[in-house]
Design an enzyme around this catalytic site. Sequence first.
Site, PDB file in Angstrom:
ATOM      1  N   LYS A  39       2.884  -2.473   1.337  1.00 35.97           N
ATOM      2  CA  LYS A  39       4.055  -2.826   0.507  1.00 35.97           C
ATOM      3  C   LYS A  39       4.413  -1.641  -0.379  1.00 35.97           C
ATOM      4  O   LYS A  39       3.568  -1.117  -1.096  1.00 35.97           O
ATOM      5  CB  LYS A  39       3.757  -4.043  -0.369  1.00 35.97           C
ATOM      6  N   ASP A  46       9.695  -3.703  -1.048  1.00 34.53           N
ATOM      7  CA  ASP A  46       9.837  -4.750  -2.076  1.00 34.53           C
ATOM      8  C   ASP A  46      10.754  -4.248  -3.190  1.00 34.53           C
ATOM      9  O   ASP A  46      10.290  -3.818  -4.237  1.00 34.53           O
ATOM     10  CB  ASP A  46       8.419  -5.058  -2.596  1.00 34.53           C
ATOM     11  N   LYS A  59      13.633  -6.146  -4.172  1.00 32.31           N
ATOM     12  CA  LYS A  59      14.202  -7.333  -4.845  1.00 32.31           C
ATOM     13  C   LYS A  59      15.674  -7.144  -5.225  1.00 32.31           C
ATOM     14  O   LYS A  59      16.040  -7.200  -6.407  1.00 32.31           O
ATOM     15  CB  LYS A  59      13.384  -7.675  -6.095  1.00 32.31           C
ATOM     16  N   ASP A 115      22.646  -8.405  -6.675  1.00 33.31           N
ATOM     17  CA  ASP A 115      23.926  -7.837  -7.145  1.00 33.31           C
ATOM     18  C   ASP A 115      25.038  -8.638  -6.478  1.00 33.31           C
ATOM     19  O   ASP A 115      24.771  -9.654  -5.825  1.00 33.31           O
ATOM     20  CB  ASP A 115      23.986  -6.337  -6.773  1.00 33.31           C
ATOM     21  N   THR A 124       6.659 -15.137 -10.762  1.00 32.93           N
ATOM     22  CA  THR A 124       5.483 -15.844 -11.322  1.00 32.93           C
ATOM     23  C   THR A 124       5.273 -15.494 -12.796  1.00 32.93           C
ATOM     24  O   THR A 124       4.524 -16.177 -13.491  1.00 32.93           O
ATOM     25  CB  THR A 124       4.205 -15.524 -10.517  1.00 32.93           C
TER      26      THR A 124
HETATM   27  O1  C5P Z   1      -2.705  -5.717  -8.047  1.00 32.91           O
HETATM   28  P1  C5P Z   1      -2.215  -7.073  -7.598  1.00 32.91           P
HETATM   29  O2  C5P Z   1      -2.987  -7.668  -6.446  1.00 32.91           O
HETATM   30  O3  C5P Z   1      -2.070  -8.026  -8.774  1.00 32.91           O
HETATM   31  O4  C5P Z   1      -0.746  -6.761  -7.041  1.00 32.91           O
HETATM   32  C1  C5P Z   1       0.138  -7.772  -6.617  1.00 32.91           C
HETATM   33  C2  C5P Z   1       1.412  -7.161  -6.134  1.00 32.91           C
HETATM   34  O5  C5P Z   1       2.333  -8.207  -5.870  1.00 32.91           O
HETATM   35  C3  C5P Z   1       2.092  -6.223  -7.140  1.00 32.91           C
HETATM   36  O6  C5P Z   1       2.783  -5.217  -6.389  1.00 32.91           O
HETATM   37  C4  C5P Z   1       3.082  -7.116  -7.845  1.00 32.91           C
HETATM   38  O7  C5P Z   1       4.198  -6.418  -8.331  1.00 32.91           O
HETATM   39  C5  C5P Z   1       3.482  -8.067  -6.697  1.00 32.91           C
HETATM   40  N1  C5P Z   1       3.995  -9.360  -7.140  1.00 32.91           N
HETATM   41  C6  C5P Z   1       3.259 -10.245  -7.917  1.00 32.91           C
HETATM   42  N2  C5P Z   1       3.804 -11.450  -8.281  1.00 32.91           N
HETATM   43  C7  C5P Z   1       5.049 -11.778  -7.887  1.00 32.91           C
HETATM   44  C8  C5P Z   1       5.800 -10.917  -7.096  1.00 32.91           C
HETATM   45  C9  C5P Z   1       5.234  -9.689  -6.734  1.00 32.91           C
HETATM   46  O8  C5P Z   1       2.118  -9.968  -8.266  1.00 32.91           O
HETATM   47  N3  C5P Z   1       5.546 -12.949  -8.212  1.00 32.91           N
END
Ligand code: C5P
Length: 232
Positions: free
Chosen positions: A32, A59, A61, A64, A119
């Site tokens: 990602k 990713d 997102k 617009d 989240t």
């Molecule tokens: O380091 P970690 O496992 O927490 O990373 C989770 C990844 O998923 C990060 O790139 C974060 O930006 C992304 N993400 C998230 N929660 C979301 C959407 C994306 O943790 N709701």
Amino acid sequence: MAKDVIIACDFSSAADTLSFLDQFHGRKPFVKIGMELYYAEGPSIVREIKRRGHKIFLDLKLHDIPNTVKKAMRVLSQLDVDMTNVHAAGTSEMMRAAIEGLTRPDGTRPLLIAVTQLTSTSQERMQQELLIGASIQDTIVHYAVNAQQSGLDGVVCSPLESSLVKQHCGAQFLTVTPGIRFADAAKDDQVRITTPARAREIGSDYIVVGRPITQAADPVAAYERCIREFLG
Ligand code: C5P
């Protein structure tokens, strides 16, 4: 349906990202690329990781007006990524425009996933600051249904919401879930987390795992452990 572990390469430079990926030698994990790396390095980092044979979830997102999203997606479709995303809050019209822009002249396109409610947004903040009166779960389900009716392939959601989304949108509608931690590891700043094994039981199609792999003493071993626990 192909279930997989996606490594969140949250690095700020191409050099750090590529030396991280070098450790995997013959293996080609699904990667990602988020805003930080893309804004730092631009499309060249996507092309380089693709050239090395990895699948990519870009990713960014997008959110617009429909015409702008459509034209941006047309550009991204030429990067040959495997998955990308938009905010469902941009409306069904915007999501349909995104699909249109993303579809290549030969009819193929990357998977398109919608972000429902981030989240990091609490129900209280959603209701008081954004004036969305429904519960957070109802909002997530409603956004997921809008995404499905607009032709998208799935949503990004917490693993704990995965089964709720599947209940309303069917088993084929993809759920891509971050917030994954090993049972014996630190949570970092994630709150609603689950293990790779539990994410499998709940029905996630793809888990997105960042720090448990990127910050591990042995990232390859941590990745292999994720694969074993998630794919069984
Ligand atoms: O380091 P970690 O496992 O927490 O990373 C989770 C990844 O998923 C990060 O790139 C974060 O930006 C992304 N993400 C998230 N929660 C979301 C959407 C994306 O943790 N709701």
